[in-house]
Scaffold this motif. Structure first.
Motif, PDB file in Angstrom:
ATOM      1  N   ASN A   1       6.215 -13.107  15.623  1.00 48.80           N
ATOM      2  CA  ASN A   1       5.416 -13.814  15.785  1.00 48.80           C
ATOM      3  C   ASN A   1       4.951 -14.384  14.321  1.00 48.80           C
ATOM      4  O   ASN A   1       5.771 -14.732  12.878  1.00 48.80           O
ATOM      5  N   TYR A   2       5.125 -12.566  13.642  1.00 44.23           N
ATOM      6  CA  TYR A   2       4.844 -12.891  12.172  1.00 44.23           C
ATOM      7  C   TYR A   2       6.211 -11.981  11.121  1.00 44.23           C
ATOM      8  O   TYR A   2       6.249 -12.703  10.519  1.00 44.23           O
TER       9      TYR A   2
ATOM     10  N   TYR B   1       1.068  -3.821   8.918  1.00 45.18           N
ATOM     11  CA  TYR B   1       2.838  -4.321   9.250  1.00 45.18           C
ATOM     12  C   TYR B   1       3.652  -3.902   8.313  1.00 45.18           C
ATOM     13  O   TYR B   1       5.532  -3.526   8.717  1.00 45.18           O
TER      14      TYR B   1
ATOM     15  N   ASP C   1       8.448 -12.947   2.489  1.00 43.38           N
ATOM     16  CA  ASP C   1       9.322 -12.733   3.846  1.00 43.38           C
ATOM     17  C   ASP C   1      10.751 -13.013   3.055  1.00 43.38           C
ATOM     18  O   ASP C   1      10.728 -11.706   4.010  1.00 43.38           O
TER      19      ASP C   1
ATOM     20  N   ARG D   1      -1.265  -7.305   7.719  1.00 42.30           N
ATOM     21  CA  ARG D   1      -0.264  -7.434   6.631  1.00 42.30           C
ATOM     22  C   ARG D   1       0.211  -6.278   6.101  1.00 42.30           C
ATOM     23  O   ARG D   1       1.642  -5.381   6.656  1.00 42.30           O
TER      24      ARG D   1
ATOM     25  N   ALA E   1      -7.075  -9.752   7.472  1.00 42.13           N
ATOM     26  CA  ALA E   1      -5.341 -10.010   7.492  1.00 42.13           C
ATOM     27  C   ALA E   1      -5.155  -9.373   6.709  1.00 42.13           C
ATOM     28  O   ALA E   1      -3.520  -8.716   6.262  1.00 42.13           O
TER      29      ALA E   1
END
Length: 384
Positions: A284-285, A190, A235, A187, A183
């Protein structure tokens, strides 16, 4: 009390002890915590004074956990050792059965084995293989400081049951760690992609070069100062990187125009938050990061766009970013004007508190800039 009753009570006690250790093991998915819980639980269940768990790494034994803590002078060579130098461990692992040494003094130990038990002051030992899904993961070693003639069948059965529990807990913890690592890698991939997108936009809109990097750093800094939790700051960072991603849909004739925009051109430019929403909302991410690209042009008094949100209706991350975005814009050179001084930019932002900006965010930002002593070298934003 008859023997049957005694046996039944002993079984109940054993089940209760095993259940207690099993529940403790299930409470953590961290490998180190699992190992420490396991070795402490094993010595408690068996009523013994010392224990350790060694993990198998190819042909090596690596110390995973121990109780009581190791002495300061415990040899480093025994924290990581060749399996070949510890034949009792190897035999236990290969046979998948516990091996008992009732008297260390009378046993045929290798120099390395002798050094290990002497360092702990042990007199008797029990080696119990730890197996998970038919794979030998290591060995649980428990011992006493007084001679023990023999382990009872009950104690051997307890050891076997414990080793199964430890094996499953260890396998689950490792699986969780591998999933977490995957994960994290995903990330990171991304985020690298997002940085690429933001750089691509800046290459297209040359007058804002360096803007995204600056405002992203300040947004995270101010968000932290305002108490945003650490798990939200990621975020904020992603939202700041993508704050103008909607401009990818704005024609070059408008985005790269050297003069002031006409009313019609401004109307097109003002659609970029909606373009950002359409582009990102299905990912969604990125859903938690949308607050900044979609809402950073909303205004505290409700006069902003695209939705006319007012006051606390505007997400905090967007309120934070709005202040930073304008500060960066004002303190950066543009083809149509020179950069403002820091003092002039801060005065403008103060004058718009309660109109364009959240007054609490303005106060926090001004204090942060004033305390930094960095002068006009602090970040800056762009038009639109």
């Amino acid at each position: 009390m008859c023997p049957e009753q005694l046996d039944a009570e002993a079984v109940r006690d054993d089940v209760a002890l095993l259940l207690s250790v099993s529940m403790e093991l299930a409470e953590s998915l961290d490998v180190d915590t699992v190992l420490q819980t396991a070795v402490e639980g094993a010595t408690h269940v068996l009523g013994l004074g010392s224990g350790a768990i060694y993990l198998l790494r190819d042909d090596e034994l690596v110390l995973g956990a121990t109780t009581p803590p190791l002495p300061a002078d415990f040899p480093a060579s025994l924290r990581r050792a060749a399996l070949a130098d510890h034949p009792h461990v190897r035999r236990s692992v290969e046979s998948r059965t516990p091996i008992f040494i009732s008297s260390v003094a009378a046993a045929d130990l290798t120099p390395e084995e002798a050094k290990a038990v002497e360092g702990r002051g042990l007199v008797s030992l029990l080696y119990v293989p730890v197996v998970a899904r038919d794979r030998a993961e290591g060995v649980l070693i428990v011992g006493t400081t007084t001679e023990k003639a023999e382990f009872t069948q009950r104690e051997v059965d307890l050891c076997r049951a414990l080793s199964v529990e430890i094996g499953y807990a260890l396998a689950n913890a490792r699986l969780y760690e591998s999933v977490e690592a995957a994960a994290r890698d995903l990330r990171a991939a991304y985020d690298a992609t997002l940085e690429g997108w933001s750089r691509a936009l800046e290459m297209r809109d040359r007058e804002t070069a360096g803007h995204t990097e600056r405002v992203t750093a300040l947004a995270v800094d101010l968000g932290r100062a305002l108490g945003l939790p650490e798990d939200r700051l990621g975020d904020v960072r992603r939202g700041a990187l993508l704050h103008d991603i909607g401009k990818m849909a704005v024609p070059d004739s408008i985005l790269r125009k050297g003069d002031k925009l006409t009313d019609a051109e401004w109307e097109t430019m003002r659609k970029h938050p909606e373009y950002a929403y359409r582009l990102l909302s299905s990912i969604n991410y990125l859903a938690p990061a949308l607050e900044i690209p979609y809402c950073h042009h909303e205004r505290w008094d409700g006069s902003g766009y695209p939705r006319g949100l007012k006051g606390a209706e505007i997400p905090l991350a967007a309120r934070v970013f709005a202040v930073i975005d304008v500060y960066d814009a004002l303190t950066s050179d543009r083809p149509y004007r020179h950069a403002w001084t820091q003092e002039a930019a801060l005065e403008h932002i103060r004058s718009r508190a309660g109109i364009d900006f959240d007054p609490a965010v303005v106060d926090a930002f001004v204090q942060r800039v004033s305390a930094s002593g960095e002068g006009a070298s602090l970040p800056a934003a762009d038009r639109g």
